[in-house]
Write an enzyme that holds these catalytic residues in place. Structure first.
Site, short mmCIF file in Angstrom:
data_model
loop_
_atom_site.label_atom_id
_atom_site.label_comp_id
_atom_site.label_asym_id
_atom_site.label_seq_id
_atom_site.Cartn_x
_atom_site.Cartn_y
_atom_site.Cartn_z
N HIS A 1 -22.96 -13.92 62.00
CA HIS A 1 -23.25 -14.94 63.01
C HIS A 1 -22.27 -16.10 62.89
O HIS A 1 -21.86 -16.69 63.91
CB HIS A 1 -24.68 -15.45 62.86
CG HIS A 1 -25.72 -14.43 63.22
ND1 HIS A 1 -25.70 -13.75 64.42
CD2 HIS A 1 -26.82 -14.00 62.56
CE1 HIS A 1 -26.74 -12.94 64.48
NE2 HIS A 1 -27.43 -13.05 63.36
N HIS B 1 -24.81 -10.04 56.99
CA HIS B 1 -25.25 -10.07 58.39
C HIS B 1 -25.27 -11.51 58.90
O HIS B 1 -24.79 -11.79 60.01
CB HIS B 1 -26.65 -9.46 58.52
CG HIS B 1 -27.28 -9.68 59.86
ND1 HIS B 1 -27.07 -8.84 60.93
CD2 HIS B 1 -28.10 -10.66 60.32
CE1 HIS B 1 -27.74 -9.27 61.98
NE2 HIS B 1 -28.37 -10.39 61.64
N GLU B 2 -25.82 -12.42 58.11
CA GLU B 2 -25.86 -13.81 58.54
C GLU B 2 -24.45 -14.39 58.65
O GLU B 2 -24.18 -15.23 59.53
CB GLU B 2 -26.72 -14.64 57.57
CG GLU B 2 -28.18 -14.22 57.51
CD GLU B 2 -28.85 -14.18 58.87
OE1 GLU B 2 -28.48 -14.98 59.75
OE2 GLU B 2 -29.75 -13.33 59.06
#
Length: 246
Positions: A120, A116-117
């Site tokens: 970004h 998920h990170e």
């Protein structure tokens, strides 16, 4: 009685409450309850899947490296930081920081949070619109969240209408930031799950668990936005009470 004492008296008595219970605190309590429920849900979901080892055996750090490389990103460093669920991506330094519960763990939860990170970082590389807007709003949101209440209360105490309005506008900047954050977070999760699936880092059953982890995390942002909107509503209601009193 001096001006400040008179203003404070008017602040509490000018809405028809006297020194009785301010019912608008119920709005704040409702927002707090929503945030606590969301926080409890993400912790319990994460802890459950943090105990289940991924079939690939990849740690969060190793999974993050694979995801970044699959997206053609080689200039983002991966660092370990303390705490649990303190994971984040810093676009200013091109640094992916993974918490103790993610960096060295090979659980389903760790792999999904790390991915998920990475989502970004991929957004940053592609100049994803909502992420760019959120980064632009950071100074204004920080300024608004720190000064909104002091300005608003000063406006109420001294009956200075422009200050009351300014306080509401400043708080609205923080709410706007949280609103823009939602598509950024949901998109990062969507990117992560697609890469984890296409690269076979997680199997179908594991992906189902990963979706639960990321959905629970996303709901904390939804709850935070809801709490802020309720707080903004409270400011508007208090402002309206002052207007009627004037």
């Amino acid at each position: 009685m001096n001006l400040l004492a008179s203003g404070v008296n008017s602040f509490y008595g000018g809405y028809g409450y006297g020194y009785m219970f301010d019912w608008t605190y119920l709005i704040v309590i409702a927002g707090l309850v929503l945030s606590l429920i969301a926080s409890s849900n993400v912790k319990s979901t994460f802890n459950h899947y943090a105990r289940i080892r991924s079939m690939s055996g990849l740690t969060g750090a190793a999974a993050a490296e694979r995801v970044l490389h699959s997206a053609g990103i080689y200039d983002v460093s991966i660092q370990r930081i303390g705490g649990q669920l303190t994971d984040h991506y810093d676009p200013r330094t091109k640094t992916l920081r993974l918490s103790d519960s993610t960096y060295g763990s090979n659980s389903i939860a760790a792999v999904c949070v790390a991915a998920h990170e990475c989502g970004h970082a991929i957004q940053d590389k592609e100049k994803y619109g909502p992420l760019v807007l959120r980064s632009t709003l950071v100074p204004a949101a920080n300024f608004g969240s720190s000064l909104s209440w002091p300005v608003f209360i000063a406006g109420l105490i001294f009956s200075i209408r422009p200050l009351v309005t300014a306080g509401i506008v400043l708080f609205s900047l923080a709410v706007l930031f949280q609103l823009v954050t939602l598509p950024v977070e949901f998109n990062a999760s969507s990117r992560a799950l697609k890469i984890l699936e296409s690269s076979h880092m997680l199997g179908d059953t594991e992906l189902a668990g990963g979706r639960k982890v990321l959905k629970a995390a996303a709901l904390t942002y939804v709850a935070s936005l809801a709490a802020s909107i309720l707080q903004l509503l409270r400011l508007i209601i208090l402002s309206g009470g002052r207007r009627r009193d004037d």
